[in-house]
Design a protein around this motif. Structure first.
Motif, PDB file in Angstrom:
ATOM      1  N   GLN A  97       0.836  -1.209   0.000  1.00 51.95           N
ATOM      2  CA  GLN A  97       0.000   0.000   0.000  1.00 51.95           C
ATOM      3  C   GLN A  97       0.876   1.266   0.000  1.00 51.95           C
ATOM      4  O   GLN A  97       0.577   2.246  -0.680  1.00 51.95           O
ATOM      5  CB  GLN A  97      -0.927  -0.025   1.226  1.00 51.95           C
ATOM      6  N   ASP A  98       1.981   1.226   0.750  1.00 53.91           N
ATOM      7  CA  ASP A  98       2.895   2.382   0.781  1.00 53.91           C
ATOM      8  C   ASP A  98       3.468   2.646  -0.615  1.00 53.91           C
ATOM      9  O   ASP A  98       3.613   3.793  -1.045  1.00 53.91           O
ATOM     10  CB  ASP A  98       4.060   2.138   1.744  1.00 53.91           C
ATOM     11  N   ARG A  99       3.791   1.557  -1.310  1.00 48.82           N
ATOM     12  CA  ARG A  99       4.348   1.702  -2.669  1.00 48.82           C
ATOM     13  C   ARG A  99       3.306   2.340  -3.593  1.00 48.82           C
ATOM     14  O   ARG A  99       3.621   3.207  -4.406  1.00 48.82           O
ATOM     15  CB  ARG A  99       4.724   0.331  -3.256  1.00 48.82           C
ATOM     16  N   ILE A 100       2.059   1.886  -3.445  1.00 52.92           N
ATOM     17  CA  ILE A 100       0.987   2.416  -4.314  1.00 52.92           C
ATOM     18  C   ILE A 100       0.782   3.906  -4.023  1.00 52.92           C
ATOM     19  O   ILE A 100       0.656   4.726  -4.935  1.00 52.92           O
ATOM     20  CB  ILE A 100      -0.323   1.618  -4.098  1.00 52.92           C
ATOM     21  N   SER A 101       0.788   4.275  -2.725  1.00 56.92           N
ATOM     22  CA  SER A 101       0.593   5.693  -2.372  1.00 56.92           C
ATOM     23  C   SER A 101       1.712   6.538  -2.968  1.00 56.92           C
ATOM     24  O   SER A 101       1.484   7.652  -3.438  1.00 56.92           O
ATOM     25  CB  SER A 101       0.613   5.902  -0.859  1.00 56.92           C
ATOM     26  N   PHE A 102       2.924   6.009  -2.939  1.00 53.87           N
ATOM     27  CA  PHE A 102       4.057   6.771  -3.476  1.00 53.87           C
ATOM     28  C   PHE A 102       3.906   6.948  -4.990  1.00 53.87           C
ATOM     29  O   PHE A 102       4.148   8.027  -5.535  1.00 53.87           O
ATOM     30  CB  PHE A 102       5.374   6.062  -3.136  1.00 53.87           C
ATOM     31  N   HIS A 103       3.461   5.872  -5.663  1.00 53.41           N
ATOM     32  CA  HIS A 103       3.235   5.953  -7.112  1.00 53.41           C
ATOM     33  C   HIS A 103       2.230   7.044  -7.443  1.00 53.41           C
ATOM     34  O   HIS A 103       2.382   7.784  -8.411  1.00 53.41           O
ATOM     35  CB  HIS A 103       2.693   4.613  -7.635  1.00 53.41           C
ATOM     36  N   ALA A 104       1.169   7.127  -6.623  1.00 52.41           N
ATOM     37  CA  ALA A 104       0.070   8.058  -6.922  1.00 52.41           C
ATOM     38  C   ALA A 104       0.410   9.502  -6.548  1.00 52.41           C
ATOM     39  O   ALA A 104      -0.285  10.430  -6.953  1.00 52.41           O
ATOM     40  CB  ALA A 104      -1.178   7.612  -6.160  1.00 52.41           C
ATOM     41  N   ALA A 105       1.474   9.696  -5.787  1.00 54.20           N
ATOM     42  CA  ALA A 105       1.825  11.048  -5.308  1.00 54.20           C
ATOM     43  C   ALA A 105       2.450  11.858  -6.449  1.00 54.20           C
ATOM     44  O   ALA A 105       2.733  11.317  -7.516  1.00 54.20           O
ATOM     45  CB  ALA A 105       2.801  10.913  -4.148  1.00 54.20           C
ATOM     46  N   PRO A 106       2.659  13.180  -6.245  1.00 55.92           N
ATOM     47  CA  PRO A 106       3.280  13.998  -7.289  1.00 55.92           C
ATOM     48  C   PRO A 106       4.593  13.384  -7.771  1.00 55.92           C
ATOM     49  O   PRO A 106       5.384  12.887  -6.972  1.00 55.92           O
ATOM     50  CB  PRO A 106       3.538  15.328  -6.583  1.00 55.92           C
ATOM     51  N   LYS A 107       4.776  13.438  -9.091  1.00 53.83           N
ATOM     52  CA  LYS A 107       5.921  12.744  -9.701  1.00 53.83           C
ATOM     53  C   LYS A 107       7.040  13.721 -10.024  1.00 53.83           C
ATOM     54  O   LYS A 107       6.830  14.936 -10.015  1.00 53.83           O
ATOM     55  CB  LYS A 107       5.468  12.087 -10.998  1.00 53.83           C
ATOM     56  N   ALA A 108       8.177  13.147 -10.366  1.00 49.18           N
ATOM     57  CA  ALA A 108       9.279  13.995 -10.828  1.00 49.18           C
ATOM     58  C   ALA A 108       8.792  14.747 -12.061  1.00 49.18           C
ATOM     59  O   ALA A 108       8.203  14.157 -12.963  1.00 49.18           O
ATOM     60  CB  ALA A 108      10.485  13.135 -11.157  1.00 49.18           C
ATOM     61  N   GLY A 109       8.997  16.054 -12.068  1.00 51.81           N
ATOM     62  CA  GLY A 109       8.515  16.895 -13.168  1.00 51.81           C
ATOM     63  C   GLY A 109       7.280  17.681 -12.780  1.00 51.81           C
ATOM     64  O   GLY A 109       6.958  18.688 -13.400  1.00 51.81           O
ATOM     65  N   ASP A 110       6.557  17.227 -11.729  1.00 50.95           N
ATOM     66  CA  ASP A 110       5.389  17.979 -11.262  1.00 50.95           C
ATOM     67  C   ASP A 110       5.838  19.144 -10.389  1.00 50.95           C
ATOM     68  O   ASP A 110       6.918  19.103  -9.786  1.00 50.95           O
ATOM     69  CB  ASP A 110       4.478  17.089 -10.397  1.00 50.95           C
ATOM     70  N   ARG A 111       4.957  20.131 -10.275  1.00 48.11           N
ATOM     71  CA  ARG A 111       5.186  21.212  -9.313  1.00 48.11           C
ATOM     72  C   ARG A 111       5.101  20.606  -7.918  1.00 48.11           C
ATOM     73  O   ARG A 111       4.177  19.840  -7.633  1.00 48.11           O
ATOM     74  CB  ARG A 111       4.111  22.277  -9.524  1.00 48.11           C
ATOM     75  N   ALA A 112       6.072  20.900  -7.058  1.00 50.72           N
ATOM     76  CA  ALA A 112       6.015  20.381  -5.688  1.00 50.72           C
ATOM     77  C   ALA A 112       4.847  21.062  -4.982  1.00 50.72           C
ATOM     78  O   ALA A 112       4.800  22.286  -4.924  1.00 50.72           O
ATOM     79  CB  ALA A 112       7.315  20.697  -4.960  1.00 50.72           C
ATOM     80  N   PRO A 113       3.884  20.282  -4.473  1.00 53.92           N
ATOM     81  CA  PRO A 113       2.703  20.937  -3.899  1.00 53.92           C
ATOM     82  C   PRO A 113       3.002  21.642  -2.581  1.00 53.92           C
ATOM     83  O   PRO A 113       3.924  21.268  -1.856  1.00 53.92           O
ATOM     84  CB  PRO A 113       1.714  19.792  -3.696  1.00 53.92           C
ATOM     85  N   GLN A 114       2.190  22.642  -2.327  1.00 51.37           N
ATOM     86  CA  GLN A 114       2.278  23.385  -1.076  1.00 51.37           C
ATOM     87  C   GLN A 114       1.760  22.505   0.062  1.00 51.37           C
ATOM     88  O   GLN A 114       0.931  21.619  -0.163  1.00 51.37           O
ATOM     89  CB  GLN A 114       1.413  24.653  -1.216  1.00 51.37           C
ATOM     90  N   GLY A 115       2.234  22.721   1.268  1.00 49.09           N
ATOM     91  CA  GLY A 115       1.738  21.990   2.428  1.00 49.09           C
ATOM     92  C   GLY A 115       2.270  22.685   3.663  1.00 49.09           C
ATOM     93  O   GLY A 115       3.100  23.593   3.558  1.00 49.09           O
ATOM     94  N   PHE A 116       1.801  22.273   4.825  1.00 49.23           N
ATOM     95  CA  PHE A 116       2.196  22.966   6.056  1.00 49.23           C
ATOM     96  C   PHE A 116       2.707  21.995   7.098  1.00 49.23           C
ATOM     97  O   PHE A 116       2.225  20.870   7.203  1.00 49.23           O
ATOM     98  CB  PHE A 116       1.001  23.739   6.632  1.00 49.23           C
ATOM     99  N   GLY A 117       3.679  22.436   7.884  1.00 52.58           N
ATOM    100  CA  GLY A 117       4.172  21.660   9.005  1.00 52.58           C
ATOM    101  C   GLY A 117       4.532  22.626  10.120  1.00 52.58           C
ATOM    102  O   GLY A 117       4.221  23.821  10.049  1.00 52.58           O
ATOM    103  N   LEU A 118       5.198  22.101  11.165  1.00 52.78           N
ATOM    104  CA  LEU A 118       5.639  22.970  12.258  1.00 52.78           C
ATOM    105  C   LEU A 118       7.156  23.048  12.220  1.00 52.78           C
ATOM    106  O   LEU A 118       7.831  22.015  12.165  1.00 52.78           O
ATOM    107  CB  LEU A 118       5.186  22.405  13.604  1.00 52.78           C
ATOM    108  N   HIS A 119       7.638  24.265  12.251  1.00 54.35           N
ATOM    109  CA  HIS A 119       9.086  24.453  12.237  1.00 54.35           C
ATOM    110  C   HIS A 119       9.632  24.116  13.624  1.00 54.35           C
ATOM    111  O   HIS A 119       9.072  24.529  14.642  1.00 54.35           O
ATOM    112  CB  HIS A 119       9.378  25.918  11.878  1.00 54.35           C
ATOM    113  N   TYR A 120      10.699  23.327  13.682  1.00 51.78           N
ATOM    114  CA  TYR A 120      11.318  23.014  14.970  1.00 51.78           C
ATOM    115  C   TYR A 120      12.606  23.829  15.095  1.00 51.78           C
ATOM    116  O   TYR A 120      13.353  23.916  14.121  1.00 51.78           O
ATOM    117  CB  TYR A 120      11.643  21.510  15.049  1.00 51.78           C
TER     118      TYR A 120
END
Ligand SMILES: Cc1cc2nc3c(=O)[nH]c(=O)nc-3n(C[C@H](O)[C@H](O)[C@H](O)COP(=O)(O)OP(=O)(O)OC[C@H]3O[C@@H](n4cnc5c(N)ncnc54)[C@H](O)[C@@H]3O)c2cc1C
Length: 627
Positions: free
Chosen positions: A472-495
């Motif tokens: 399942q992890d492999r499938i999720s990685f396949h479905a995620a943004p690929k090389a050549g795509d715009r890196a999507p925006q997202g948020f985290g917490l800066h440490y």
């Protein structure tokens, strides 16, 4: 970058030093000697001025949005250049008004987006009507992006903002300089540039030249490149005017009418709107733009007899063309923006595409000039950007046909069926991403590489006590943004500040960014491997790559004695695992993000082996890179 290597005739000669080819001459003997030469040439008149030769790293021709972006992006990377413009000032007319989501992201990275947002109108929706009936409604707020709208701002303001930003880096436009001719000689390009205020000619020797000189590009002419395409039959009448109506100023309004389309866009100034009417009856030709003509068209096509047009600030007629150059590069000369591609303004793509050409080329050129990459990297400019322009030509042509068609049968299908289809959620999302230029990708570029681990090394079911990815992890990685795509925006917490940080903020700067996702299993073995890899990357890739460890927890793994680890990158906490999900990183994964925000390389096994050869082949190899 200054206003040229020499002062003009009549200018006061500087007493404190002259910047010449990036060398400050400041000894009094040197200055006195140079002053004598300059005085001699000055007194000699125009024929003498023609003897003036100068050299530069890089010459940019044309200070429209493309040239201004190019100069800024080079200067931001410490590359001095000269930017010449034939006019004596920036253009004053509004022209392009639609700035798309992806371009706003680029303006954010350039540090100029605030100026744009404070001046522009956010267009959040669009309506297509047939008289009083709404055929289609577009909602840009469905865009999954930081700027889910089109920003309306006249091109004159866009250029002023870009120039102000360029000046903040001590860059400048050399106005009243017209490129006359170009010639490539061995390892340089020789440009003949006319100083239009006194007709003298300067011979500039440049290592590189970038033609950002618009649709009638002299740079393109000098290269004898083809600019294949055609001119549309339809003519357009356009005006920036006041309207005393009550329609939403956050929306675009378009009427499809048998006499041609009629579009109304809000402008930022008070009650001003941009009106554009397509005149499809080519037999009679388009009437000259005037308030009366537009008032008549307005009433005919909208059915609204109440609204009055007044206060025209710009009236014009134009025809549209679709043409593309056969090559974006010849030796040491590049083309970008309208110099390389022109198309219908339907969809408002021209200026946006030009700015993105510049954003693609500048980092590559900077890496080559500083010796951080081999020159073969420059081949990827055409490989990546030519297909984008080709697809803009195809898309805008289809949209133009769609709204201007005179065929009654096609009009019926369009108004009854196609608009219904376009109202469907999935189709709208696709269309909106395309208009916003968020779907631009470089999947086929030689700079784009995906590395998927072996399925044989996967577990059948997820086991978060170990790092081995599940199927399942492999499938999720396949479905995620690929090389050549715009890196999507997202948020985290800066440490360690625990402040919310966006990925775009973390990426800000001119480097590559390496995202190391620790995955959902949190084992000492996994962290140790990630940190070892990070150290190895740091020593191999140096300061060109900034590292970010993304940890799916609210606290960093202190049991590893975090503060003692030799870690120079940033640490982003992802307690809700949103970033991990967005990037398909349930198992350890890495993403290398290019300086222009596109994914260059990604891998689900977190190992140095596939990444380092990618880096060497892409940036350090001297053999040409071919897709
Ligand atoms: C009515 C209209 C509406 C539009 N709306 C939109 C829109 O909403 N969104 C969008 O993205 N696009 C739009 N466009 C297209 C957009 O205006 C162009 O794509 C954009 O201006 C291209 O920018 P550029 O910098 O490549 O070229 P230009 O803006 O043409 O700039 C080229 C510059 O080079 C200078 N130059 C030319 N020759 C020389 C020379 N020999 N020496 C020195 N300097 C030289 C010129 O003076 C000029 O300043 C619209 C166009 C029109 C006509």
């Amino acid at each position: 970058m200054g206003s040229g290597p020499f002062p003009y005739r009549g200018d006061k000669l500087p007493e404190d030093g002259i910047l010449l080819n990036n060398t400050i001459l400041n000894s009094s003997v040197q200055i006195a000697k140079l002053n004598r030469i300059v005085q001699f040439l000055w007194q000699g008149g125009d024929s003498m001025r023609q003897l003036l030769n100068s050299t530069t790293n890089l010459l940019i021709v044309g200070a429209g949005p493309t040239g201004l972006t190019m100069a800024h992006e080079l200067l931001r990377r410490g590359i001095a250049c000269r930017l010449i413009e034939q006019k004596d000032t920036l253009a004053q007319t509004s022209r392009a008004i639609g700035i798309h989501s992806r371009t706003l992201e680029i303006f954010e990275a350039m540090g100029v987006v605030e100026a744009f947002l404070s001046q522009g109108v956010q267009i959040t929706g669009g309506n297509v009507y047939d008289g009083g009936k709404t055929l289609l409604r577009l909602d840009f707020q469905h865009l999954d992006a930081p700027y889910p709208y089109i920003l309306s701002l006249p091109q004159s303001k866009t250029e002023q903002n870009l120039l102000a930003r360029l000046r903040s880096l001590r860059g400048e436009v050399e106005f009243s300089r017209q490129l006359l001719a170009l010639q490539q000689e061995n390892d340089t390009v020789v440009a003949q540039v006319k100083h239009t205020h006194d007709d003298s000619v300067e011979k500039i020797q440049a290592d590189w030249v970038i033609g950002c000189d618009g649709a009638r590009s002299q740079v393109r002419e000098s290269l004898n490149l083809t600019f294949e395409g055609s001119t549309y039959e339809e003519e357009f009448v356009q005006a920036d005017v006041n309207l005393d109506w009550k329609k939403s100023r956050q929306e675009i309004h378009v009427w499809l009418h048998e006499s041609g389309p009629f579009a109304v866009f809000p402008l930022p100034d008070g009650e001003q709107w941009r009106l554009i009417a397509g005149i499809v009856d080519s037999g009679r030709g388009a009437p000259e733009a005037s308030v009366e003509v537009l008032q008549r068209i307005f009433q005919e096509r909208t059915g609204d007899n109440q609204t009055t047009i007044s206060n025209p600030t710009w009236l014009s007629n134009f025809k549209i063309h679709r043409r593309i150059v056969n090559h974006y590069r010849q030796g040491r000369i590049f083309l970008a923006g309208d110099a390389a591609h022109i198309h219908s303004p339907v969809g408002a793509q021209g200026m946006n595409t030009g700015i993105q050409d510049a954003y693609n080329l500048a980092w590559k050129l900077a890496m080559v000039i500083t010796g951080d990459s081999s020159p073969s990297l420059l081949d990827t400019y055409e490989t990546e950007r030519h297909p984008i322009a080709q697809s803009v030509l195809t898309g805008t042509h289809a949209s133009t046909q769609f709204i201007t068609t005179q065929n009654p049968a096609i009009r019926l299908i369009r108004d009854q069926l196609l608009t219904q289809l376009l109202n469907l959620g999935m189709i709208q999302t696709f269309m909106l991403k395309r208009i916003a230029e968020l779907d631009i990708h470089y999947h086929n570029s030689p700079l784009s590489q995906n590395h998927y681990g072996s399925l044989a090394k996967s577990t059948l079911l997820p086991d978060r006590t170990q790092e081995t990815p599940s199927l399942q992890d492999r499938i999720s990685f396949h479905a995620a943004p690929k090389a050549g795509d715009r890196a999507p925006q997202g948020f985290g917490l800066h440490y360690p500040s625990y402040r919310q940080i966006s990925l775009f903020e973390a990426f800000r700067g001119t480097q590559f960014n390496l995202l190391l996702f620790d995955g959902l299993a949190q084992t000492a073995e996994g962290y140790t491997r990630l940190l070892e890899l990070a150290n190895q990357m740091e020593s191999s890739l140096g300061t060109q790559v900034r590292l970010h460890l993304v940890v799916a927890a609210l606290e960093p793994p202190f049991d590893l004695n975090w503060s003692d680890l030799n870690w120079h990158g940033s640490l982003i906490l992802d307690p809700q695992q949103e970033l991990h999900q967005q990037y398909g990183a349930a198992a350890e994964s890495l993403y290398l993000i290019r300086p222009d925000g596109y994914i260059g390389f990604r891998s689900q096994s977190v190992e140095a082996e596939p990444l380092l050869p990618y880096w060497r082949n892409s940036f350090q190899s001297n053999t040409p890179i071919h897709a």
